[in-house]
Motif scaffolding. Sequence first.
Motif, PDB file in Angstrom:
ATOM      1  N   HIS A 198      61.599  89.719   9.747  1.00 39.89           N
ATOM      2  CA  HIS A 198      62.695  88.900   9.223  1.00 39.89           C
ATOM      3  C   HIS A 198      63.541  89.663   8.222  1.00 39.89           C
ATOM      4  O   HIS A 198      63.013  90.307   7.318  1.00 39.89           O
ATOM      5  CB  HIS A 198      62.145  87.626   8.580  1.00 39.89           C
ATOM      6  CG  HIS A 198      61.714  86.640   9.607  1.00 39.89           C
ATOM      7  ND1 HIS A 198      62.602  85.820  10.254  1.00 39.89           N
ATOM      8  CD2 HIS A 198      60.512  86.379  10.140  1.00 39.89           C
ATOM      9  CE1 HIS A 198      61.946  85.077  11.135  1.00 39.89           C
ATOM     10  NE2 HIS A 198      60.674  85.398  11.086  1.00 39.89           N
TER      11      HIS A 198
ATOM     12  N   HIS B 292      67.483  80.166  10.456  1.00 42.07           N
ATOM     13  CA  HIS B 292      66.154  79.869   9.919  1.00 42.07           C
ATOM     14  C   HIS B 292      66.281  78.952   8.709  1.00 42.07           C
ATOM     15  O   HIS B 292      67.345  78.862   8.113  1.00 42.07           O
ATOM     16  CB  HIS B 292      65.449  81.176   9.527  1.00 42.07           C
ATOM     17  CG  HIS B 292      65.274  82.109  10.685  1.00 42.07           C
ATOM     18  ND1 HIS B 292      66.133  83.142  10.927  1.00 42.07           N
ATOM     19  CD2 HIS B 292      64.361  82.130  11.680  1.00 42.07           C
ATOM     20  CE1 HIS B 292      65.754  83.776  12.027  1.00 42.07           C
ATOM     21  NE2 HIS B 292      64.686  83.180  12.511  1.00 42.07           N
TER      22      HIS B 292
ATOM     23  N   HIS C  28      66.379  82.582  19.643  1.00 42.96           N
ATOM     24  CA  HIS C  28      66.069  81.143  19.841  1.00 42.96           C
ATOM     25  C   HIS C  28      67.252  80.214  19.582  1.00 42.96           C
ATOM     26  O   HIS C  28      67.191  79.344  18.690  1.00 42.96           O
ATOM     27  CB  HIS C  28      64.849  80.715  19.008  1.00 42.96           C
ATOM     28  CG  HIS C  28      64.803  81.209  17.590  1.00 42.96           C
ATOM     29  ND1 HIS C  28      65.630  80.753  16.607  1.00 42.96           N
ATOM     30  CD2 HIS C  28      64.012  82.131  16.994  1.00 42.96           C
ATOM     31  CE1 HIS C  28      65.367  81.355  15.482  1.00 42.96           C
ATOM     32  NE2 HIS C  28      64.384  82.212  15.683  1.00 42.96           N
TER      33      HIS C  28
ATOM     34  N   LYS D  27      59.911  79.410  21.034  1.00 42.67           N
ATOM     35  CA  LYS D  27      60.863  78.459  20.447  1.00 42.67           C
ATOM     36  C   LYS D  27      62.008  78.154  21.403  1.00 42.67           C
ATOM     37  O   LYS D  27      63.065  78.754  21.302  1.00 42.67           O
ATOM     38  CB  LYS D  27      61.436  79.030  19.152  1.00 42.67           C
ATOM     39  CG  LYS D  27      60.403  79.231  18.063  1.00 42.67           C
ATOM     40  CD  LYS D  27      61.042  79.827  16.847  1.00 42.67           C
ATOM     41  CE  LYS D  27      60.072  79.852  15.682  1.00 42.67           C
ATOM     42  NZ  LYS D  27      60.682  80.484  14.497  1.00 42.67           N
TER      43      LYS D  27
HETATM   44 ZN    ZN Z   1      63.456  83.430  14.267  1.00 43.22          ZN
END
Ligand code: ZN
Length: 258
Positions: free
Chosen positions: A40, A105, A159, A188
Amino acid sequence: MSITVDYHTHTRYSHGKSTILENAIEAKNKGLKEIAITDHGFGHRMFSVKPKELNKMKLECQEASLQTGVNVKLGVECNILGISGKLGLNVYDVNYFEVCLAGIHKFITYDKFYEWDRLLIKNLLVSKLNFKPSKALIKRNTEIYINAIKNNPIDVLAHPCYDLVADAVEIAKCCRDYGTLFEIDARKTQLSDEEWTSVFDTGVNFIISSDAHVSSNVGNVESALSIVKRLNLNEEQIVNINGKIPNLTRFKDYKNKL
Ligand SMILES: [Zn+2]
Ligand SMILES: [Zn+2]
């Protein structure tokens, strides 16, 4: 049908459970040619990669490639910060990366304070408390994706529409026009069968990824493949199956111009 590369995997450098080498070993065992380590990106409140560790990550990718014969690329999964479409990606760090994913996110450092309400809370009410999404919310969510795709060299939209109601077809058209791959994320996906069919009808290209957070899940994409098989979707539009190795150009072209 099987995948050749898995360009969406996490490690302990963000909130995954395994090391870069462990992901690479699993990829070799599953017969993959390449993987990307896409921890991330910056601006996540709990689990961002740290800029000072990027050099170490890059060296570990090279070492894992040598040990396993799997080409291990260092990538990043960036956060989309709000309606501006900005990404949490420092220009000084881009040269470390070969693959740029971006997704929406929760609980990140948004670029404007009001996104806590408009992007986070309003969507949590829909996804967690089953509030009916307003047309304005769907339009705004769609615009967030579209602004991000237009304004940044995103190779893969991670996603899309997961936990966030938006117009998948409009997003797919924008991906198609700007050369961003639309991800079929094995962990996802929330699009309906009808939406998947319509999204494929736009002619956009797709990539299938595991979004593995533990090495045993690297290359595990059965749920994504089953969507493609069940709906008889056009395999020609998927860039990492049937022996094909994708050639990602958007982020590479951007770096070349810096
Ligand atoms: Zn993600
Ligand atoms: Zn991810």
